[in-house]
Design a protein around this motif. Sequence first.
Motif, mmCIF file in Angstrom:
data_model
loop_
_atom_site.group_PDB
_atom_site.id
_atom_site.type_symbol
_atom_site.label_atom_id
_atom_site.label_comp_id
_atom_site.label_asym_id
_atom_site.label_seq_id
_atom_site.Cartn_x
_atom_site.Cartn_y
_atom_site.Cartn_z
ATOM 1 N N GLU A 60 7.715 6.327 -1.997
ATOM 2 C CA GLU A 60 8.163 7.617 -1.473
ATOM 3 C C GLU A 60 8.949 8.374 -2.543
ATOM 4 O OE1 GLU A 60 7.739 8.717 1.749
ATOM 5 O OE2 GLU A 60 6.722 6.926 2.509
ATOM 6 N N LYS A 61 8.893 9.684 -2.483
ATOM 7 C CA LYS A 61 9.642 10.528 -3.404
ATOM 8 C C LYS A 61 10.375 11.597 -2.608
ATOM 9 C CE LYS A 61 8.627 9.226 -7.724
ATOM 10 N NZ LYS A 61 9.634 8.953 -8.777
ATOM 11 N N ILE A 62 11.667 11.695 -2.818
ATOM 12 C CA ILE A 62 12.441 12.769 -2.208
ATOM 13 C C ILE A 62 12.171 14.050 -2.974
ATOM 14 C CG2 ILE A 62 14.763 13.581 -1.647
ATOM 15 C CD1 ILE A 62 15.636 10.674 -1.465
ATOM 16 N N ASP A 63 11.983 15.146 -2.257
ATOM 17 C CA ASP A 63 11.691 16.421 -2.897
ATOM 18 C C ASP A 63 12.768 16.783 -3.921
ATOM 19 O OD1 ASP A 63 9.453 16.648 -1.326
ATOM 20 O OD2 ASP A 63 10.357 18.042 0.110
ATOM 21 N N THR A 64 12.340 17.334 -5.036
ATOM 22 C CA THR A 64 13.267 17.741 -6.098
ATOM 23 C C THR A 64 14.261 18.768 -5.575
ATOM 24 O OG1 THR A 64 11.572 17.343 -7.772
ATOM 25 C CG2 THR A 64 13.428 18.743 -8.405
ATOM 26 N N LYS A 106 7.565 0.734 9.252
ATOM 27 C CA LYS A 106 8.279 -0.444 8.781
ATOM 28 C C LYS A 106 7.705 -0.837 7.428
ATOM 29 C CE LYS A 106 5.375 -3.649 11.450
ATOM 30 N NZ LYS A 106 5.404 -4.821 12.364
ATOM 31 N N ASN A 107 8.239 -1.917 6.843
ATOM 32 C CA ASN A 107 7.797 -2.378 5.526
ATOM 33 C C ASN A 107 7.946 -1.296 4.465
ATOM 34 O OD1 ASN A 107 7.147 -4.936 6.519
ATOM 35 N ND2 ASN A 107 5.098 -4.271 7.118
ATOM 36 N N THR A 108 9.058 -0.606 4.522
ATOM 37 C CA THR A 108 9.406 0.376 3.497
ATOM 38 C C THR A 108 10.920 0.487 3.438
ATOM 39 O OG1 THR A 108 9.125 2.673 2.746
ATOM 40 C CG2 THR A 108 9.212 2.308 5.128
ATOM 41 N N GLY A 137 12.374 1.780 -5.941
ATOM 42 C CA GLY A 137 11.188 2.193 -5.206
ATOM 43 C C GLY A 137 11.271 1.792 -3.746
ATOM 44 N N SER A 138 10.294 2.231 -2.970
ATOM 45 C CA SER A 138 10.356 2.051 -1.519
ATOM 46 C C SER A 138 9.704 0.765 -1.022
ATOM 47 C CB SER A 138 9.705 3.249 -0.816
ATOM 48 O OG SER A 138 8.330 3.337 -1.159
ATOM 49 N N ALA A 139 9.088 -0.033 -1.896
ATOM 50 C CA ALA A 139 8.399 -1.252 -1.452
ATOM 51 C C ALA A 139 9.374 -2.225 -0.795
ATOM 52 C CB ALA A 139 7.716 -1.917 -2.637
ATOM 53 N N HIS A 140 8.977 -2.756 0.354
ATOM 54 C CA HIS A 140 9.873 -3.609 1.136
ATOM 55 C C HIS A 140 9.073 -4.324 2.211
ATOM 56 C CE1 HIS A 140 13.518 -4.929 3.136
ATOM 57 N NE2 HIS A 140 13.224 -4.274 4.239
ATOM 58 N N ASP A 141 9.494 -5.528 2.566
ATOM 59 C CA ASP A 141 8.828 -6.306 3.605
ATOM 60 C C ASP A 141 9.788 -6.537 4.761
ATOM 61 O OD1 ASP A 141 7.325 -7.988 5.156
ATOM 62 O OD2 ASP A 141 7.430 -9.703 3.802
ATOM 63 N N SER A 142 9.813 -5.632 5.701
ATOM 64 C CA SER A 142 10.703 -5.812 6.845
ATOM 65 C C SER A 142 10.171 -6.856 7.825
ATOM 66 C CB SER A 142 10.906 -4.477 7.580
ATOM 67 O OG SER A 142 9.678 -3.937 8.032
ATOM 68 N N ASP A 143 8.868 -7.171 7.743
ATOM 69 C CA ASP A 143 8.311 -8.195 8.627
ATOM 70 C C ASP A 143 8.848 -9.590 8.324
ATOM 71 O OD1 ASP A 143 6.769 -6.548 10.214
ATOM 72 O OD2 ASP A 143 5.004 -6.672 8.920
ATOM 73 N N ALA A 144 9.513 -9.766 7.175
ATOM 74 C CA ALA A 144 10.080 -11.073 6.827
ATOM 75 C C ALA A 144 11.318 -11.404 7.649
ATOM 76 C CB ALA A 144 10.430 -11.113 5.338
ATOM 77 N N PHE A 145 11.869 -10.413 8.341
ATOM 78 C CA PHE A 145 13.142 -10.593 9.041
ATOM 79 C C PHE A 145 12.898 -10.816 10.525
ATOM 80 C CE2 PHE A 145 13.795 -8.205 5.216
ATOM 81 C CZ PHE A 145 14.928 -8.780 4.662
ATOM 82 N N ARG A 146 13.366 -11.971 11.011
ATOM 83 C CA ARG A 146 13.211 -12.321 12.419
ATOM 84 C C ARG A 146 14.415 -13.142 12.888
ATOM 85 N NH1 ARG A 146 9.717 -9.212 12.005
ATOM 86 N NH2 ARG A 146 7.539 -9.309 12.700
ATOM 87 N N ILE A 147 14.828 -12.946 14.114
ATOM 88 C CA ILE A 147 15.824 -13.807 14.735
ATOM 89 C C ILE A 147 15.105 -15.029 15.297
ATOM 90 C CG2 ILE A 147 17.398 -14.039 16.697
ATOM 91 C CD1 ILE A 147 18.675 -12.476 14.555
ATOM 92 N N THR A 148 15.567 -16.221 14.952
ATOM 93 C CA THR A 148 14.952 -17.455 15.428
ATOM 94 C C THR A 148 15.848 -18.136 16.454
ATOM 95 O OG1 THR A 148 15.998 -18.879 13.780
ATOM 96 C CG2 THR A 148 13.947 -17.766 13.123
ATOM 97 N N PHE A 149 15.312 -19.158 17.106
ATOM 98 C CA PHE A 149 16.118 -19.963 18.027
ATOM 99 C C PHE A 149 17.293 -20.590 17.288
ATOM 100 C CE2 PHE A 149 17.119 -24.082 19.970
ATOM 101 C CZ PHE A 149 17.489 -23.660 21.243
ATOM 102 N N GLY A 150 17.049 -21.050 16.064
ATOM 103 C CA GLY A 150 18.128 -21.630 15.272
ATOM 104 C C GLY A 150 19.243 -20.638 15.004
ATOM 105 N N ASP A 151 18.890 -19.367 14.820
ATOM 106 C CA ASP A 151 19.917 -18.341 14.618
ATOM 107 C C ASP A 151 20.785 -18.199 15.860
ATOM 108 O OD1 ASP A 151 18.925 -17.718 12.068
ATOM 109 O OD2 ASP A 151 17.462 -16.323 12.903
ATOM 110 N N ARG A 152 20.171 -18.274 17.034
ATOM 111 C CA ARG A 152 20.936 -18.167 18.274
ATOM 112 C C ARG A 152 21.916 -19.331 18.424
ATOM 113 N NH1 ARG A 152 15.944 -15.913 19.579
ATOM 114 N NH2 ARG A 152 16.088 -13.890 20.602
ATOM 115 N N VAL A 153 21.437 -20.515 18.098
ATOM 116 C CA VAL A 153 22.310 -21.692 18.174
ATOM 117 C C VAL A 153 23.478 -21.539 17.207
ATOM 118 C CG1 VAL A 153 22.461 -24.175 17.764
ATOM 119 C CG2 VAL A 153 20.474 -23.222 18.963
#
Length: 375
Positions: free
Chosen positions: A41-45, A192-194, A241-257
């Motif tokens: 992505e590019k923000i307008d000049t 997402k993923n940005t 740059g805008s490249a990003h993987d937001s799908d890598a982030f998840r709350i798991t059962f272990g996180d709740r514990v």
Amino acid sequence: MTGFTRLVLIALASLAFTGSSSAREGAPVVASAAASVEPTEKIDTYAPRFGRTRPVIAVVGENSGTVMSDFVLPYGVLAQSGLADVVSVATQPGLLQLPPLQIQPDNTVAQFDQRYPDGADYVVVPALKKSDDPTLLAWVGAQAAKGATMVSICNGSIVLAKAGLTRGHRATGHWSTHQSRIEAYPDTVWLKNTRYVADGKIVSSAGISAAIPTALALVEAIGGTERARVLATQLGVADWGSAHDSDAFRITFGDRVTAVTSYFLRPSQDIGIPVAPGVDEMALSLAADAYSATLRTRVHALAQSDAPVRTRNGLMLVPDMVAGQGKPLDWVLPEFDATPSARVLDKTLDDITTRYGTAAARFVVLEAEYPWQGR
């Protein structure tokens, strides 16, 4: 998002993330190199307006609670660039609460309007405790009507959506609210993923760690690629740059514990982060946010007196603890060294892993939406 309390609520109550995780339970979140991403992505000049020689940038917060790094990081980057007049703004008189820190803003929204009747060129909107604050929504809408480019950080995009500004635009926000934003604001194309999305005068970013790259993209729009590159090197950022993987982030059962055991069953520690005139506000906010997100600590800005402290790039920080006064602290961080601002988060995550374990570090990367490689 309202800081670590939001993460606790997600971990303990949300059923939306009970599915499979793309990361091992209890391990740091690592972005996948194969993730599907939007084109850069590019923000307008920047186009000068009103005869100004440099843009005016308002970073706005709501007094009762604004996510600290969402506010401080873009302020610090933009102020350090030297390219703009950067103004800290609050909805009401009094201190602006950026838990666990607090600042005295430059202006209220009313004072800003008197000072800049033509409006800002850019308005930075962080995630807030009260995203439906009527004063804030009215002011944000008025600034947009005057032609300002609106730049939301993390779930600041929800503020823009509530003000009706994202309608018909592409936008993004923190990974944890993606589905709820789609359902609440179907007239916006939620991506997402940005790390950030630039759609004309609406710019939006993913979670906390996207604030610095987004601010650097804005520096590039104002002052050119070389100016942004030099500043990125100073900050320790290899790529904005805008490249990003937001799908890598998840709350798991272990996180709740872990959330239950950390928040309810383990004693919290009080820690101090030394602050003095000239303190690096970006390093301070990254460290304070990270330790707070572990659910194991209460963070205090520790000064030698109760006098306000002017940070490196001009924020007026009000300490909440004076050395030698009040309750004893469990431990105090060393003063910040020459580590580039953006690299402080990695150092802090290493220390958190040593002190509290990998599960606590995982809370930080989930909160910050930070693709940490771990150790």
